[in-house]
Write a protein that holds these residues in place. Structure first.
Motif, PDB file in Angstrom:
ATOM      1  N   ARG A 267       0.798  -1.224   0.000  1.00  0.00           N
ATOM      2  CA  ARG A 267       0.000   0.000   0.000  1.00  0.00           C
ATOM      3  C   ARG A 267       0.831   1.275   0.000  1.00  0.00           C
ATOM      4  NH1 ARG A 267      -3.838   0.228   4.941  1.00  0.00           N
ATOM      5  NH2 ARG A 267      -4.271   2.407   4.482  1.00  0.00           N
ATOM      6  N   VAL A 277       1.013  -3.511  -5.131  1.00  0.00           N
ATOM      7  CA  VAL A 277      -0.361  -3.715  -4.657  1.00  0.00           C
ATOM      8  C   VAL A 277      -1.159  -4.528  -5.655  1.00  0.00           C
ATOM      9  CG1 VAL A 277      -2.410  -2.564  -3.778  1.00  0.00           C
ATOM     10  CG2 VAL A 277      -0.222  -1.466  -3.579  1.00  0.00           C
TER      11      VAL A 277
ATOM     12  N   ILE B 184      -8.570   1.271  -3.709  1.00  0.00           N
ATOM     13  CA  ILE B 184      -7.196   1.394  -4.194  1.00  0.00           C
ATOM     14  C   ILE B 184      -7.188   1.719  -5.680  1.00  0.00           C
ATOM     15  CG2 ILE B 184      -5.091   0.087  -4.640  1.00  0.00           C
ATOM     16  CD1 ILE B 184      -5.611  -1.359  -1.979  1.00  0.00           C
TER      17      ILE B 184
END
Lengths: 309, 340
Positions: A267, A277, B184
């Motif tokens: 991360r 990631v 993300i």
């Protein structure tokens, strides 16, 4: 015209209320037992579900073999090779400690899958026992209902977080915390099904003929097999996702690569080294997604649809 | 022919108008029923919240160590009177049962206990964070309705293989991609596009992308419920009758099907709210927004007992309220539940 044909009821069904239907429920038992076989046949003809299963099995086998074959260790890193890109030596590059990402990733997949297999099989076992007992024995249902209601309103992620704090995160504690809330939903499904079957004629008939309680219990188990298989295939991805979420928050098993911890480690470097990631994310999504295709195929084959939770 | 059908429908309408009172009077609308069922539901909700509080209290008190042991440097230097005062502050001198009732009292009087990491009342820290999380949650719910309802109607409308594939793919997407992965991905994409993702206090548009992220799986779930609900409606006999009478597909959907199809979906709404609530835990962590979710994770890492207890209780109360609202909504919408 075509649309009308598609959506409207057939004339037979429209006037079905006018004539009394013959009792079809009596033969449900013998029909149901072959249902598993028929469903298997249908799954193998359903391309999406079949390839989902195949892909999943291939991933599991690779996750077992790849760390064994690899020349790199999962814990020992080289501090001169930090955050490298893909190369012939390190297929997926190296992480912030100079460890090989390829090896760690597959090891993590195997650990996550093992965790999910163990916890979901325990969950399904508990759910089956409690679900059928609650459906069949009225007293047990009365006693267990408040506990189930409490567990139902306890969010799984809260239990996961609290358990990892209280008992420290380890493999066993992870399984324990995944088991505490995981069985509640499936057990309600199985209970509902048992309740539906309980008042059918063939059960009442065998009760009046003097069949033992445990034998009838076994019958319920037989009839619940399709539901159990579906619930297992639904629980498995949920367990993987729960572990990944916990790992993402930094509360999963320490010192062991799992999918969640790999995402959490990567991360920090998302803006400079995004693949740190995205490799674990891709593996997570493909693992869970392939299994979801299989479980959707299962549901279609057994003729139930996914509504509610 | 056509004229006669019009007359017929007019007659029918006037008949319904005349007899409206007799139709509606059959439902049990008495206030007695409502007070009875609401008190019953409230009692069970209260008991569940109480039980969960007890469970979390036991768990939290099993955490090894206490705030003073963690801060060993201070504890070694301080004199005994100070340590005793500190111990009193965290109820550490009391036996477990008294500690339990004192913590319970804190929940009722609104101070929510003393935080181990900050040394002040949890309520003074958590209020701002709760407001922020609520802001994100409301925006997420808005987005999920904007995504979910049109998408659900679109998927339900046609029985073509294309829409079936989209429906299956979207439900696989919603089930197999956790919220933090969406977070993300969106963070990376908006970083590449130069969109505002870094949180600032008071700037509501920095919360847009996080709430959109929360709303994606929630909206897809909502659209799935709606799709199956509309499909179920299409199977009913009044649809066949409307088709025979010559209603166009569009009129059929918008003036006949959509209303009864939305009713059962509306009952899922409180559950959607809790989904948004728990989606925010990971998403706040992704975008480093100082909301309740990050506070929960931080206090878990810091082993802050009072904060953990307070947040767990607040979350549980939110869930219990949502279930309560759903039960009320089901009774309100569907009169059949009331009669049984």
């Amino acid at each position: 015209m075509k649309k009308i044909e598609n959506n409207s009821l057939e004339t037979k069904e429209l006037f079905s209320w006018s004539e009394k239907k013959p009792e079809t429920k009596v033969v449900a038992l013998s029909k149901h037992q072959s249902a598993v076989k028929e469903a298997m046949k249908e799954i193998f003809s359903n391309k999406l579900a079949f390839f989902g299963l195949l892909f999943f099995i291939a991933m599991i086998i690779t996750s077992i073999i790849a760390p064994m074959v690899s020349q790199w260790d999962i814990t020992v890193g080289d501090d001169k090779k930090i955050l490298q890109g893909s190369s012939a030596e390190h297929w997926f590059g190296t992480d912030s400690f100079g460890r090989d990402v390829w090896t760690r990733l597959w090891y993590g997949v195997s650990i996550s899958a093992l965790l999910a297999i163990i916890s979901s099989s325990i969950n399904v076992t508990i759910a089956t026992l409690i679900g059928i007992s609650a459906g069949y024995f009225k007293k047990f249902d009365l006693v267990s209902a408040p506990f189930i209601k409490i567990l139902y309103s306890l969010p799984a992620i809260l239990i996961l977080i609290l358990f990892s704090v209280v008992f420290g995160s380890s493999f066993q504690i992870m399984i324990l915390s995944l088991v505490i809330t995981g069985w509640v939903g499936p057990s309600q499904q199985i209970r509902g099904q048992t309740l539906r079957i309980r008042n059918q004629d063939f059960i009442i008939a065998s009760q009046t003929l003097g069949t033992g309680k445990f034998k009838i219990f076994g019958t319920f188990f037989n009839l619940a097999i399709p539901t159990i298989i579906i619930q297992f295939s639904m629980l498995f991805p949920r367990m993987i996702l729960a572990e990944a979420t916990l790992g993402f928050l930094g509360l999963s098993i320490p010192d062991t690569p799992t999918i969640g911890t790999m995402i959490n480690d990567g991360r920090e470097y998302i803006l400079t080294h995004p693949m740190q990631v995205f490799y674990p994310i891709i593996s997570l999504v493909s693992l869970v997604g392939s299994l979801q295709f299989f479980s959707f195929g299962l549901e279609k084959a057994f003729g139930s649809s996914r509504t509610g939770r | 022919m056509r004229n006669s059908t019009i007359v017929h429908s007019k007659e029918l309408k006037s008949f319904i108008k005349k007899n409206k009172s007799s139709f509606s009077s059959k439902l049990p609308k008495s206030s007695k029923y409502w007070t009875k069922s609401i008190t019953k539901l409230l009692m069970s909700a209260f008991l569940i919240a109480f039980a969960v509080f007890t469970l979390v209290f036991i768990l939290v008190n099993l955490i090894p160590g206490n705030p003073l042991i963690i801060d060993k440097l201070i504890a070694d230097k301080a004199d005994e009177a100070t340590i005793k005062a500190m111990m009193d502050k965290f109820y550490l001198n009391d036996p477990y049962i008294i500690r339990y009732f004192k913590s319970l009292g804190d929940m009722f009087n609104g101070s929510l206990g003393t935080s181990g990491t900050y040394g002040v009342n949890v309520s003074s820290i958590i209020f701002e964070k709760l407001l922020l999380s609520f802001q994100i949650g409301f925006m997420a719910i808005g987005f999920s309705i904007i995504i979910g309802i049109p998408f659900g109607i679109f998927l339900a409308r046609r029985k073509s293989t294309g829409s079936d594939i989209i429906a299956a793919a979207s439900s696989v997407l919603a089930f197999s991609i956790p919220t933090f992965v969406f977070g993300i991905l969106f963070m990376y994409i908006s970083f590449l596009l130069g969109l505002p993702i870094i949180f600032e206090f008071g700037n509501w548009y920095t919360l847009l992308i996080p709430s959109l992220v929360i709303s994606i799986p929630v909206g897809l779930t909502y659209s799935r419920y709606l799709r199956s609900s509309i499909r179920e409606e299409y199977q009913k006999q009044y649809v066949a009758l409307a088709r025979i009478k010559g209603a166009s597909e569009r009129k059929l959907l918008w003036s006949h099907i959509i209303k009864p199809a939305l009713y059962p979906v509306a009952t899922y709404f409180p559950i959607i709210v809790t989904m948004a609530l728990f989606g925010s835990i990971t998403v706040e962590s992704v975008f480093s927004i100082p909301g309740t979710g990050t506070f929960l994770v931080d206090s878990a890492i810091d082993k802050d007992q009072a904060a953990l207890l307070a947040i767990s209780t607040i979350y549980t109360i939110a869930i219990v309220i949502s279930f309560f609202l759903r039960d009320i909504m089901i009774r309100f919408i569907d009169p059949r539940v009331r009669t049984s």
